[in-house]
Design a protein around this motif. Structure first.
Motif, PDB file in Angstrom:
ATOM      1  N   VAL A 173     -65.199 -22.590  41.402  1.00 20.73           N
ATOM      2  CA  VAL A 173     -64.624 -23.040  41.728  1.00 20.73           C
ATOM      3  C   VAL A 173     -63.999 -23.823  43.294  1.00 20.73           C
ATOM      4  CG1 VAL A 173     -61.838 -22.471  41.844  1.00 20.73           C
ATOM      5  CG2 VAL A 173     -62.982 -22.753  39.788  1.00 20.73           C
ATOM      6  N   PRO A 174     -65.272 -22.588  43.629  1.00 25.14           N
ATOM      7  CA  PRO A 174     -64.658 -23.334  45.291  1.00 25.14           C
ATOM      8  C   PRO A 174     -65.520 -24.968  45.308  1.00 25.14           C
ATOM      9  CG  PRO A 174     -66.282 -21.467  45.436  1.00 25.14           C
ATOM     10  CD  PRO A 174     -65.332 -22.296  43.522  1.00 25.14           C
ATOM     11  N   ALA A 175     -64.791 -25.209  44.187  1.00 25.11           N
ATOM     12  CA  ALA A 175     -65.495 -26.792  44.217  1.00 25.11           C
ATOM     13  C   ALA A 175     -64.440 -27.713  44.886  1.00 25.11           C
ATOM     14  CB  ALA A 175     -66.369 -27.272  42.994  1.00 25.11           C
ATOM     15  N   LEU A 176     -63.052 -26.827  44.887  1.00 24.09           N
ATOM     16  CA  LEU A 176     -62.068 -27.727  44.887  1.00 24.09           C
ATOM     17  C   LEU A 176     -61.787 -28.067  45.588  1.00 24.09           C
ATOM     18  CD1 LEU A 176     -59.968 -24.606  43.750  1.00 24.09           C
ATOM     19  CD2 LEU A 176     -60.217 -27.012  42.074  1.00 24.09           C
ATOM     20  N   ASP A 221     -68.465 -16.620  44.838  1.00 25.57           N
ATOM     21  CA  ASP A 221     -67.598 -17.919  43.593  1.00 25.57           C
ATOM     22  C   ASP A 221     -67.019 -17.031  43.086  1.00 25.57           C
ATOM     23  OD1 ASP A 221     -69.830 -19.136  45.096  1.00 25.57           O
ATOM     24  OD2 ASP A 221     -71.527 -18.495  42.955  1.00 25.57           O
ATOM     25  N   VAL A 222     -66.098 -18.290  42.342  1.00 24.68           N
ATOM     26  CA  VAL A 222     -64.449 -18.087  41.956  1.00 24.68           C
ATOM     27  C   VAL A 222     -65.328 -18.070  40.389  1.00 24.68           C
ATOM     28  CG1 VAL A 222     -62.374 -18.692  40.662  1.00 24.68           C
ATOM     29  CG2 VAL A 222     -63.265 -18.018  43.724  1.00 24.68           C
ATOM     30  N   MET A 223     -64.499 -17.657  39.077  1.00 30.42           N
ATOM     31  CA  MET A 223     -65.177 -18.185  37.605  1.00 30.42           C
ATOM     32  C   MET A 223     -63.931 -18.719  37.263  1.00 30.42           C
ATOM     33  SD  MET A 223     -68.103 -17.358  37.589  1.00 30.42           S
ATOM     34  CE  MET A 223     -68.582 -17.279  35.835  1.00 30.42           C
ATOM     35  N   ASN A 233     -57.460 -14.292  46.629  1.00 30.07           N
ATOM     36  CA  ASN A 233     -57.276 -13.493  45.795  1.00 30.07           C
ATOM     37  C   ASN A 233     -56.930 -12.039  46.947  1.00 30.07           C
ATOM     38  OD1 ASN A 233     -58.327 -10.871  44.318  1.00 30.07           O
ATOM     39  ND2 ASN A 233     -60.595 -11.626  43.971  1.00 30.07           N
ATOM     40  N   ALA A 234     -55.937 -10.938  46.395  1.00 30.56           N
ATOM     41  CA  ALA A 234     -55.673 -10.313  47.402  1.00 30.56           C
ATOM     42  C   ALA A 234     -56.254  -8.979  46.616  1.00 30.56           C
ATOM     43  CB  ALA A 234     -54.658  -9.799  48.155  1.00 30.56           C
ATOM     44  N   ASP A 235     -56.502  -7.592  46.602  1.00 27.35           N
ATOM     45  CA  ASP A 235     -57.231  -6.892  46.149  1.00 27.35           C
ATOM     46  C   ASP A 235     -57.235  -6.796  44.750  1.00 27.35           C
ATOM     47  OD1 ASP A 235     -56.881  -5.013  47.816  1.00 27.35           O
ATOM     48  OD2 ASP A 235     -53.988  -4.937  47.862  1.00 27.35           O
ATOM     49  N   GLY A 236     -57.743  -7.677  44.030  1.00 29.28           N
ATOM     50  CA  GLY A 236     -58.843  -7.763  42.619  1.00 29.28           C
ATOM     51  C   GLY A 236     -57.191  -9.529  42.115  1.00 29.28           C
TER      52      GLY A 236
END
Length: 144
Positions: free
Chosen positions: A16-19, A53-55, A115-118
């Protein structure tokens, strides 16, 4: 040296960082991303996922907020062009308990993830009415 570079390019195309949409040129002779085909065309390769990385599974179902922290929708899916580039974020808007909702596709460059604290959140600079009046996307969650 070529294998780690190819793995990094592949990972960059699928995460997703490809955003952010980096326009870096691929390594000469290497094709990054999934292929659209009815058979496998390349020997299996493995990639390393970095902690940053973001899944996609973390984003699907995530609430979409505007800059006033108001809920304006929910991420339903990601559109991937030719298995290589994320070209759209499918968001459900309106409705209640799944009734009367509609779908819009947002350009990934207009979406911010946090993302804050999961706890994941998605932010867009808009309001509910703008999304309700946006061009609708015919979408079915069925895999067929």
């Amino acid at each position: 040296m070529r294998r780690p570079t190819l793995a990094a390019l592949t990972l960059a195309c699928l995460t997703v960082p490809a955003l952010a949409q980096d326009n870096a040129a691929p390594v000469a002779g290497a094709e990054a991303g999934m292929k659209m085909a009815n058979t496998a065309t390349v020997k299996i390769k493995y990639a390393t996922v970095k902690p940053a990385d973001v899944m996609s599974s973390k984003l699907i179902g995530t609430t979409v907020y505007n800059n006033k922290k108001e809920t304006v929708g929910e991420v339903e899916d990601l559109a991937i062009e030719n298995g290589r580039t994320i070209t759209g974020v499918v968001v459900s808007v309106g409705g209640f308990l799944g009734l009367g909702e509609s779908y819009v596709v947002l350009d990934p460059s207009s979406v911010a993830i946090h993302n804050a604290d999961g706890k994941w959140a998605v932010y867009v600079d808009t309001d509910k009415d703008t999304l309700k009046n946006a061009p609708k996307f015919e979408y079915s969650k069925k895999k067929s």
